[in-house]
Design an enzyme around this catalytic site. Structure first.
Site, PDB file in Angstrom:
ATOM      1  N   GLU A 177     -19.198  27.996 -32.809  1.00 10.89           N
ATOM      2  CA  GLU A 177     -20.500  28.140 -32.131  1.00 10.89           C
ATOM      3  C   GLU A 177     -21.568  28.635 -33.106  1.00 10.89           C
ATOM      4  O   GLU A 177     -22.217  29.653 -32.901  1.00 10.89           O
ATOM      5  CB  GLU A 177     -20.369  29.033 -30.895  1.00 10.89           C
ATOM      6  CG  GLU A 177     -19.427  28.413 -29.869  1.00 10.89           C
ATOM      7  CD  GLU A 177     -19.404  29.109 -28.503  1.00 10.89           C
ATOM      8  OE1 GLU A 177     -19.832  30.274 -28.423  1.00 10.89           O
ATOM      9  OE2 GLU A 177     -18.964  28.466 -27.536  1.00 10.89           O
ATOM     10  N   GLU A 275     -14.521  23.072 -26.266  1.00 14.76           N
ATOM     11  CA  GLU A 275     -14.157  24.095 -25.285  1.00 14.76           C
ATOM     12  C   GLU A 275     -14.750  23.718 -23.938  1.00 14.76           C
ATOM     13  O   GLU A 275     -15.923  23.329 -23.856  1.00 14.76           O
ATOM     14  CB  GLU A 275     -14.740  25.474 -25.671  1.00 14.76           C
ATOM     15  CG  GLU A 275     -14.178  26.048 -26.940  1.00 14.76           C
ATOM     16  CD  GLU A 275     -14.755  27.439 -27.242  1.00 14.76           C
ATOM     17  OE1 GLU A 275     -15.372  28.058 -26.337  1.00 14.76           O
ATOM     18  OE2 GLU A 275     -14.591  27.885 -28.384  1.00 14.76           O
TER      19      GLU A 275
END
Ligand code: CA
Length: 469
Positions: A177, A275
């Protein structure tokens, strides 16, 4: 004599079912995957510390969780790697204490069950996300050049070690991320330089391994497009553009496909959801509050919070990736699908989380990440697992296998053709002369009643003769 035995055996077992039993209860549409190697993956990074805390998994009877996942259709496992998630006294920070040796165990066990491995380097000693990209303790204060070298060495050496454990590494993620920063650097010249140090280490390790970058907040469409443009501008060498997609916060599926399409079409990259997750209930089972609960992140969702709703969400996310243009949709990984309660007593749970790292953070993490240390505790996603609080597999786990029925149906011996050999193979299985693996069993369920019986062989023969369509 042998032939006679086979005939008798077929008759005797004609009314019996095979050892395989599909869990009942969920419905799903098939997905015709544009990419036949579509990754139907799951991250179970916390699982080793869960097992050390006493958690056992079952699917009918007690079984290795890796075998359960593989049998139900998961074909790749993702694992996060932190450099050194321990304090000076070797107390773990939690979240599975996922260091390289944990990744070795997870990779080895995944490979033993026929699943490949996706390695997710955070390049931090604990959770890395848009708000936190702290470098490992050992790399504090290094110049960019020194840090790039350390990052390169760590990447190469870790992959070598994980591979030598027996893992089948297919993809590596450079940072987690990394919307705003990576490993303590927040300008794109430095970020891209660190990324390319990691990428070249992966290329040196094995040219056939795919390299992924990873961002979140795909609902910020223009920002994510800007990120793809920025990677191009700074000449980051990568293969896969991956995003997190949590339906509670991350916009519509149409927008998800559009965002992934941008990198896939404009820059010819594979697209991936690295994810995702969805709650099957709003209840909590471990005493640590869940991210999704009554009154929290539960409003205006397209799916209900049930086991069927969880399966529907996962199928829909896979489909959204599959719809990326030019067959560039590479796959979907479910996040921490086995992170359940370690027990049924809160004070005992707290002791296990603290001593074995089976909760999201321990108090020991506070020396590195003050917030994690202050708010430490258990699992905030036990209601998003594919297992109940006792570790029993939920029917929603079948979604990973159900979506590929269209690909595998009827071709029992997996030779790319459907003919009498497939019917024979079903008969041999029923007679106990051969064992079918999970994928073959799914293909052998010709009549779709979730059992493999002699009627599947008969129906397949009828189809081959044109009697049954
Ligand atoms: Ca919880």
């Amino acid at each position: 004599m042998k032939r006679l035995f086979v005939v008798f055996a077929v008759i005797i077992v004609a009314f019996m079912t095979s050892p395989l039993t599909f869990a009942e209860g969920i419905m799903s549409d098939e997905i015709k995957f544009n990419n036949p190697d579509f990754l139907r993956g799951m991250d179970i990074s916390s699982v080793v510390s869960l097992e050390r805390s006493g958690v056992r998994f079952s699917d009918g009877g007690e079984e290795d969780v890796f075998k359960i996942l593989s049998d139900r259709g998961v074909n790749c496992i993702r694992v996060r790697v932190w450099n050194d998630p321990f304090d000076g006294n070797k107390n773990g920070y939690g979240g599975g204490n996922c260091d390289v040796s944990t990744a070795c165990e997870i990779g080895r066990r995944a490979a033993a069950c026929g699943m490949r491995l996706f390695v997710d380097f955070h390049y931090s000693d604990f959770w890395a996300d848009p708000a936190k990209q702290k470098p490992p303790k050992a790399w504090e204060g290094l110049s960019l050049e020194e840090k790039s070298q350390r990052l390169s060495d760590f990447t190469y050496n870790s992959l070598k070690e994980i591979k030598s454990s027996g893992a089948d590494i297919c993809m590596v993620q450079i940072g987690n991320e990394t919307n705003n920063a990576l490993c303590g650097e927040s300008d794109w010249e430095s970020i891209s330089s660190l990324m390319n140090a990691g990428v070249s280490a992966v290329r040196r390790f094995d040219k056939s391994v795919l390299v992924s970058v990873h961002f979140t907040d795909p609902q910020r469409t223009e920002t994510v497009k800007w990120l793809a443009d920025t990677l191009d501008r700074y000449k980051v060498d990568y293969d896969v553009f991956a995003v997190s997609y949590y339906p509670y916060w991350h916009g519509s599926l149409e927008n998800l496909t559009a965002v992934l399409n941008y990198a896939a079409v404009k820059y010819d990259k594979y697209a991936l959801v690295a994810e995702t997750s969805y709650a099957n209930t709003l209840e909590d089972t471990d005493g640590h509050p869940n991210t999704v609960s009554k009154g929290s992140n539960d409003a205006d969702m397209p799916w209900v919070f049930t086991v069927q709703g969880q399966a529907d969400a996962v199928g829909a996310v896979m489909n959204a990736v599959n719809e990326v243009d030019n067959k560039k949709g590479l796959g979907m990984f479910y996040w921490e699908g086995a992170w359940i309660s370690v027990g049924d007593d809160l004070s005992r749970n707290k002791a296990l989380w603290e001593s074995l790292g089976s909760g999201w953070a321990t108090s020991y993490s506070g020396g590195y990440d003050a917030d994690a240390g202050r708010f430490c505790g258990g699992s905030a996603v036990d209601n998003q697992a594919f297992f109940d609080a006792q570790g029993r597999a939920l029917p929603s786990l079948d979604i990973f296998g159900m979506v590929v029925r269209s690909v595998t149906a009827l071709d029992v011996n997996r030779d790319g053709r459907v003919n009498i050999r497939d019917a024979t193979r079903i008969q041999k299985h029923i007679a106990g002369l051969t064992d079918l693996n999970s994928e073959e069993l799914r293909a052998a369920d010709v009549n779709g009643d979730k059992k493999v019986t002699v009627s599947d062989a008969t129906d397949l023969q009828k189809k081959l003769c044109g009697i049954l369509f």
